[in-house]
Scaffold this motif. Structure first.
Motif, PDB file in Angstrom:
ATOM      1  N   PRO A 130       0.778  -1.252   0.000  1.00  0.00           N
ATOM      2  CA  PRO A 130       0.000   0.000   0.000  1.00  0.00           C
ATOM      3  C   PRO A 130       0.802   1.291   0.000  1.00  0.00           C
ATOM      4  N   HIS A 131       2.098   1.250   0.336  1.00  0.00           N
ATOM      5  CA  HIS A 131       2.891   2.479   0.344  1.00  0.00           C
ATOM      6  C   HIS A 131       3.850   2.561  -0.849  1.00  0.00           C
ATOM      7  N   LYS A 132       3.794   1.580  -1.724  1.00  0.00           N
ATOM      8  CA  LYS A 132       4.698   1.560  -2.870  1.00  0.00           C
ATOM      9  C   LYS A 132       3.975   2.106  -4.099  1.00  0.00           C
ATOM     10  N   ILE A 133       4.636   3.023  -4.792  1.00  0.00           N
ATOM     11  CA  ILE A 133       4.030   3.707  -5.927  1.00  0.00           C
ATOM     12  C   ILE A 133       4.008   2.791  -7.154  1.00  0.00           C
ATOM     13  N   ALA A 134       2.814   2.591  -7.703  1.00  0.00           N
ATOM     14  CA  ALA A 134       2.661   1.804  -8.927  1.00  0.00           C
ATOM     15  C   ALA A 134       2.652   2.690 -10.164  1.00  0.00           C
ATOM     16  N   LEU A 152       8.589   5.077  -9.780  1.00  0.00           N
ATOM     17  CA  LEU A 152       7.929   3.787  -9.876  1.00  0.00           C
ATOM     18  C   LEU A 152       8.564   2.810  -8.904  1.00  0.00           C
ATOM     19  N   ASP A 153       7.714   2.029  -8.223  1.00  0.00           N
ATOM     20  CA  ASP A 153       8.149   0.991  -7.288  1.00  0.00           C
ATOM     21  C   ASP A 153       8.923   1.545  -6.096  1.00  0.00           C
ATOM     22  N   GLU A 154       8.791   2.833  -5.848  1.00  0.00           N
ATOM     23  CA  GLU A 154       9.424   3.432  -4.677  1.00  0.00           C
ATOM     24  C   GLU A 154       8.391   3.596  -3.560  1.00  0.00           C
ATOM     25  N   GLU A 155       8.890   3.597  -2.327  1.00  0.00           N
ATOM     26  CA  GLU A 155       8.032   3.906  -1.192  1.00  0.00           C
ATOM     27  C   GLU A 155       7.708   5.407  -1.206  1.00  0.00           C
ATOM     28  N   ASP A 156       6.469   5.739  -0.881  1.00  0.00           N
ATOM     29  CA  ASP A 156       6.057   7.135  -0.832  1.00  0.00           C
ATOM     30  C   ASP A 156       6.393   7.702   0.543  1.00  0.00           C
ATOM     31  N   HIS A 157       7.256   8.704   0.569  1.00  0.00           N
ATOM     32  CA  HIS A 157       7.640   9.339   1.828  1.00  0.00           C
ATOM     33  C   HIS A 157       6.988  10.708   1.997  1.00  0.00           C
ATOM     34  N   GLY A 158       5.932  10.963   1.224  1.00  0.00           N
ATOM     35  CA  GLY A 158       5.187  12.197   1.378  1.00  0.00           C
ATOM     36  C   GLY A 158       5.857  13.420   0.802  1.00  0.00           C
TER      37      GLY A 158
END
Length: 300
Positions: A130-134, A152-158
């Protein structure tokens, strides 16, 4: 002040389970002024009775007698929403998505800031992570085939900020009514894949901005049930169509030659791995791209 009216369009094809889960997710949103339309795209399972039985009473259910593809199926609902609902915005939303309760508030608020904004899209995350950018959207040069995606496929850190892009994904895109009336509907020649990119490029040519609204969030199941031949064929063929529509003649044929060589090499690679059907599907995509055979193609 009245909120703009939004028609939320969901396309269903032999996947009523995901569609009902998507509808349940939409039932939780806080945006006050919307109508949901489900278009059944010629399903051959029991989608229609299941949706009729379990969907909310105020749902509008449209039935296509055959599979018109992503573009054709959504166009049916776009025309209906424009003529019958007088919607101010049209939200195309994949049926295998779940949405944040405030996602539509963020999308509409941002789109309302500037008349030049024609389409906005959310941050799309993986449902399983849920926190990984598709998907966020991207930049494309249709004359070279170069596509750039960020995060892409990175964690979203806001840390994401609103930004202008070349295209956003048809997985979830909010179209302004005025833009649709000027740019037109999705091009049914694509049938599946790249029609969202094409529409965004057409919108930019018409003077509209294509924008990411990172605060708006949805989660995509990224279905793995699609038969492998489908993305191979349409992903190959539709690159020719994209170049044909958006590149000058000389650059278009230069791209055709480069892309053909790359896809021939891919076909050989499939063949060497003993995957003959995939190899033949690539060749069919190249052939139909050159000859202009667009729309639905039976891959059986």
């Amino acid at each position: 002040m009245n909120s703009p009216r939004v028609a939320i369009i969901i396309l269903n094809w032999n996947n009523w389970t995901d569609t009902l889960q998507c509808l349940e997710s939409l039932h939780q949103i806080t945006y006050p002024h919307y109508q949901v339309i489900v278009v059944d795209n010629g399903s051959q399972d029991d989608s229609l009775p299941r949706i009729r039985e379990q969907a909310p009473e105020d749902l509008i259910l449209l039935e296509n007698l055959e599979n018109l593809g992503f573009s054709g199926g959504n166009n049916v609902a776009l025309e209906f929403a424009r003529e019958e609902l007088e919607a101010d915005y049209f939200l195309l939303l994949n049926n295998d998505t779940l949405v944040h309760p405030h996602f539509l508030d963020f999308l509409v608020d941002y789109a309302e800031q500037d008349e030049s904004i024609g389409v906005v899209g959310p941050t799309v995350y993986y449902h399983q992570e849920p926190h990984k950018i598709a998907f966020l959207g991207g930049y494309i040069n249709p004359c070279t085939g170069e596509i750039t995606h960020h995060h892409l496929d990175e964690e979203d850190h806001g840390l994401l900020a609103p930004q202008e892009l070349d295209f956003i994904s048809g997985c979830s895109m909010l179209l302004k009514r005025e833009a649709v009336e000027r740019v037109g509907l999705l091009d049914p020649e694509y049938f599946l894949y790249s029609e969202d990119v094409d529409w965004c490029l057409r919108a930019k040519k018409a003077g509209y901005r294509v924008c990411l609204v990172p605060e708006a969030r949805i989660w995509h199941k990224v279905s793995e049930s699609v038969e492998a031949l489908i993305p191979i064929y349409y992903g190959t063929r539709n690159q020719f169509l994209l170049a044909r529509k958006h590149c000058p003649t000389r650059e278009r044929y230069q791209f055709y030659l480069r892309f053909t060589l790359a896809r021939l090499l891919a076909s050989l690679e499939y063949l060497f791995k003993g995957r003959g059907r995939e190899s033949q599907t690539v060749l069919r995509g190249v052939r139909d791209g050159w000859t202009g055979k667009y729309g639905f193609r039976d891959l059986k």
